[in-house]
Scaffold this motif. Structure first.
Motif, PDB file in Angstrom:
ATOM      1  N   UNK A  41       0.817  -1.227   0.000  1.00  0.00           N
ATOM      2  CA  UNK A  41       0.000   0.000   0.000  1.00  0.00           C
ATOM      3  C   UNK A  41       0.846   1.271   0.000  1.00  0.00           C
ATOM      4  N   UNK A  42       2.112   1.154  -0.296  1.00  0.00           N
ATOM      5  CA  UNK A  42       2.928   2.352  -0.411  1.00  0.00           C
ATOM      6  C   UNK A  42       2.586   3.074  -1.702  1.00  0.00           C
ATOM      7  N   UNK A  43       2.611   4.394  -1.619  1.00  0.00           N
ATOM      8  CA  UNK A  43       2.275   5.222  -2.768  1.00  0.00           C
ATOM      9  C   UNK A  43       3.531   5.896  -3.291  1.00  0.00           C
ATOM     10  N   UNK A  44       3.794   5.710  -4.570  1.00  0.00           N
ATOM     11  CA  UNK A  44       4.929   6.350  -5.230  1.00  0.00           C
ATOM     12  C   UNK A  44       4.370   7.340  -6.253  1.00  0.00           C
ATOM     13  N   UNK A  45       5.056   8.422  -6.464  1.00  0.00           N
ATOM     14  CA  UNK A  45       4.551   9.408  -7.413  1.00  0.00           C
ATOM     15  C   UNK A  45       5.666   9.880  -8.325  1.00  0.00           C
ATOM     16  N   UNK A  46       5.294  10.155  -9.558  1.00  0.00           N
ATOM     17  CA  UNK A  46       6.236  10.621 -10.578  1.00  0.00           C
ATOM     18  C   UNK A  46       5.648  11.862 -11.229  1.00  0.00           C
ATOM     19  N   UNK A  47       6.311  12.993 -11.045  1.00  0.00           N
ATOM     20  CA  UNK A  47       5.779  14.255 -11.550  1.00  0.00           C
ATOM     21  C   UNK A  47       6.326  14.556 -12.936  1.00  0.00           C
ATOM     22  N   UNK A  48       5.458  15.033 -13.825  1.00  0.00           N
ATOM     23  CA  UNK A  48       5.849  15.392 -15.180  1.00  0.00           C
ATOM     24  C   UNK A  48       5.649  16.901 -15.365  1.00  0.00           C
ATOM     25  N   UNK A  49       6.711  17.676 -15.368  1.00  0.00           N
ATOM     26  CA  UNK A  49       6.555  19.124 -15.548  1.00  0.00           C
ATOM     27  C   UNK A  49       6.158  19.464 -16.977  1.00  0.00           C
ATOM     28  N   UNK A  50       5.434  20.542 -17.109  1.00  0.00           N
ATOM     29  CA  UNK A  50       5.047  21.006 -18.438  1.00  0.00           C
ATOM     30  C   UNK A  50       6.252  21.652 -19.112  1.00  0.00           C
ATOM     31  N   UNK A  51       6.495  21.288 -20.336  1.00  0.00           N
ATOM     32  CA  UNK A  51       7.638  21.811 -21.075  1.00  0.00           C
ATOM     33  C   UNK A  51       7.232  23.050 -21.865  1.00  0.00           C
ATOM     34  N   UNK A  52       7.928  24.130 -21.597  1.00  0.00           N
ATOM     35  CA  UNK A  52       7.619  25.374 -22.309  1.00  0.00           C
ATOM     36  C   UNK A  52       7.913  25.255 -23.802  1.00  0.00           C
ATOM     37  N   UNK A  53       8.849  24.358 -24.174  1.00  0.00           N
ATOM     38  CA  UNK A  53       9.213  24.211 -25.581  1.00  0.00           C
ATOM     39  C   UNK A  53       8.460  23.073 -26.267  1.00  0.00           C
ATOM     40  N   UNK A  54       7.421  22.544 -25.613  1.00  0.00           N
ATOM     41  CA  UNK A  54       6.658  21.447 -26.211  1.00  0.00           C
ATOM     42  C   UNK A  54       5.936  21.940 -27.462  1.00  0.00           C
ATOM     43  N   UNK A  55       6.162  21.274 -28.577  1.00  0.00           N
ATOM     44  CA  UNK A  55       5.539  21.682 -29.834  1.00  0.00           C
ATOM     45  C   UNK A  55       4.044  21.443 -29.832  1.00  0.00           C
ATOM     46  N   UNK A  56       3.575  20.533 -28.982  1.00  0.00           N
ATOM     47  CA  UNK A  56       2.149  20.217 -28.954  1.00  0.00           C
ATOM     48  C   UNK A  56       1.355  21.196 -28.094  1.00  0.00           C
ATOM     49  N   UNK A  57       1.861  21.512 -26.888  1.00  0.00           N
ATOM     50  CA  UNK A  57       1.052  22.316 -25.966  1.00  0.00           C
ATOM     51  C   UNK A  57       1.724  23.598 -25.499  1.00  0.00           C
ATOM     52  N   UNK A  58       2.938  23.881 -25.986  1.00  0.00           N
ATOM     53  CA  UNK A  58       3.683  25.029 -25.489  1.00  0.00           C
ATOM     54  C   UNK A  58       2.949  26.349 -25.608  1.00  0.00           C
TER      55      UNK A  58
END
Length: 608
Positions: A328-345
């Motif tokens: 029941x341990x919880x692990x987390x992995x954060x994904x920062x938003x990339x300012x240079x992302x061609x899709x969502x920048x």
């Protein structure tokens, strides 16, 4: 508030002279030496009472003035003990209590949910349970999509179905059961497999979509592109072997999109740039799907959807949560938003998701720590004050200066100091806190790499930086080049013993009791994901990845870089911290949290 009521979910008891209201933080509180009139008032407010009636009660039985009575009621409201009555005669009465208890808008919650539209892609072990929870909560319109039919092996985890429905369309049976569960909820069905057209034709006007299907491989690309086109959020929910997976919750314009993090997965780390994973060679692969794990994941996913729809913050926003079904341990992995992302920048934030992303950042955490107290300020800063020996005419470098505590300490002693820091936000906080009389002694440098300083500094400080770098040698070599042959270097790292351990603790009357330290895998070096605690011991930041190393590894790297170790310190909190900072004392008086090396450069021919 014209009508007041004690929060119905708060138990209130006399414990000797103490009035205890609720149990655990942040809702629970204790009033020491509580007078009798306060207990009587709490009993009166167990049912809805007009405010004027409560004021009259206090003035007539406890001798309050009207102003004093109003002030007492305001204090109880500010403490979250009393508030406006919460309806208790509706279908959703218990949910409304929970919403109020967790800071969500109970008064408007059901209207918000009733107007929401949520898609569920895949109505298997996770999706069918998510749909059940959302229908029960009163989400107004559910769109269920799945091209599969019910099989006997589904019944271990897909509880909308039974033996009599084997062979029928999953979405059609699910819709029938959900309509019987809550007739106010509209349920639409799309008995089709996932495809690019599915998201454009049937889910485009959803507020959120839960993605609980696992094939084909292009599924994440399809939903991510559609989410950006149509501005709906989506949450992935599934499992990987014995781990449940919730998130990331992708909110277009607010969090990272799939393109921001798709190449940081567990397969891509083995590839060279431009390569893609090959096909799965196990042609007979089947996932081990387990009913209890499916329900855990579904409950977490449904909770995140409801919190998002009600304007609450969501732990999965831009973050993948992995729960181990065995421990029941919880692990987390954060994904920062990339300012240079061609899709969502270039995509602008959507105001609908303004409150969904927890706003705690590492820089803000340093700022709040230093505004109150922290392990650094209580335990480490006094040692630094003793070890920093500089004065007028001397120069110092603070490598990874953060918000500038040591920079200010050095400048106050008359020396010139260069503060090097990768985070521009940290340097902004440093400049804001820098006294004007020190301004001409302080230079700040931002960037990913230290300028090529050669024997320029009498003192170099490097506090709690090396655990954030993957390779010690280049950084230690930079420090060695920067210091003069007769200078010194102070290096502090999180103590490797504590860094490889975690506390067993429990909350007693609002304070954390640290019972014993569990040391595991001390010799297992490499990246680790840690929680960041605030001054009171509460978790304020998750998924901070650092590098755990043994003492031997640090010492070997320091010697290899060309240093002598002339001093070694394991700082403890001062005795007065037991009273002034009991949570910090409870931990740091028992186990060392920092390891500080005092170094001097080795020179040619030096055989000490």
């Amino acid at each position: 508030m014209d009508t007041l009521q004690l929060k119905p979910y708060l138990e209130a008891r006399r414990l000797g002279s103490t009035l205890r209201i609720g149990h655990l933080p942040p809702n629970g509180s204790e009033i020491l030496d509580a007078p009798d009139f306060l207990a009587e008032l709490i009993t009166l407010l167990s049912a809805p009472v007009e405010r004027d009636t409560a004021v009259t009660h206090l003035t007539s039985t406890a001798g309050f003035s009207e102003e004093g009575a109003e002030d007492l009621l305001d204090q109880l409201a500010e403490a979250g003990i009393v508030g406006s009555p919460i309806p208790d005669d509706s279908r959703y009465a218990r949910h409304l209590l929970y919403y109020d208890m967790t800071g969500l808008p109970a008064g408007t919650a059901q209207q918000s949910l009733a107007s929401a539209k949520v898609g569920v892609v895949g109505t298997g072990g996770i999706g069918s349970n998510v749909a059940t929870l959302l229908a029960a909560a009163g989400v107004g319109h559910l769109v269920l999509t799945d091209g599969d039919h019910i099989e006997l092996s589904n019944l271990t985890r897909q509880f909308l179905y039974d033996e009599e429905t084997v062979g029928r369309s999953k979405v059609e049976v699910a819709a029938e059961r959900l309509r019987r569960l809550n007739s106010t909820v509209r349920v639409s069905t799309v008995p089709e497999p996932a495809s690019p057209a599915l998201f454009d034709q049937h889910l485009a006007d959803c507020d959120l979509v839960v993605l609980s299907a696992d094939s084909p491989d292009e599924l994440h690309e399809w939903i991510d592109a559609a989410a950006r086109r149509h501005s709906f959020g989506y949450l992935a929910a599934g499992y990987l072997e014995s781990f449940g997976s919730v998130g990331p919750l992708v909110l277009p314009g607010t969090t990272a999109c799939y393109e921001c993090f798709r190449h940081s997965g567990e397969l891509e780390q083995y590839l060279e740039p431009g390569e893609t994973p090959g096909p799965n060679l196990n042609l007979a692969m089947q996932a081990g799907s387990y009913g209890p794990l499916n329900v855990i994941v579904a409950a977490m996913a449904a909770n995140e959807v409801l919190r998002s729809l009600l304007g609450g913050d969501c732990c999965s926003a831009g973050t993948r949560l992995m729960v181990d079904s065995r421990s029941y341990r919880l692990h987390s992995e954060h994904f920062p938003r990339r300012a240079d992302c061609l899709a969502c920048g270039d995509q602008k934030p959507d105001p609908r998701w303004q409150g969904a992303v927890p706003q705690v950042e590492l820089e803000d955490l340093y700022e709040s720590d230093r505004a109150e107290a922290s392990l650094n300020s209580v335990v480490l800063d006094p040692l630094m004050a003793d070890l920093i020996h500089v004065g007028p005419g001397m120069r110092a470098l603070d490598y990874g200066c953060g918000t500038g505590e040591q920079v200010r300490m050095i400048a106050a002693r008359g020396a010139e100091v260069v503060g090097f820091e990768r985070s521009a936000r940290m340097l902004e906080l440093l400049q804001a806190a820098l006294p004007a009389e020190f301004a001409d002694r302080v230079t700040t440098v931002a960037g990913d790499r230290l300028p090529e300083y050669t024997a320029e500094f009498d003192l170099v400080v490097c506090n709690n930086v090396l655990d954030h770098v993957a390779d010690l040698d280049p950084v230690l070599a930079q420090l060695r080049r920067a210091v003069r042959d007769d200078g010194s270097v102070l290096v502090t790292v999180p103590h490797p013993v504590k860094d490889g351990a975690s506390w067993n603790r429990r909350n007693v009357r609002g304070q954390w009791q640290y019972e014993d330290l569990r040391l595991e895998q001390y010799f297992s070096e490499g990246p680790v994901t840690k929680h960041r605690e605030g001054p009171g011991g509460d978790i304020v930041m998750e998924a901070m990845t650092t590098h755990h190393r043994t003492v031997e590894t640090y010492v070997t790297a320091i010697l290899r870089a060309g240093f002598h170790i002339t001093g070694l310190h394991e700082p403890q909190p001062p005795a007065e911290a037991a009273a002034s900072h009991p949570e910090i004392w409870a931990k740091a008086s028992r186990v060392p949290y920092f390891l500080t090396f005092v170094l001097s450069p080795r020179t040619t021919g030096d055989r000490r």
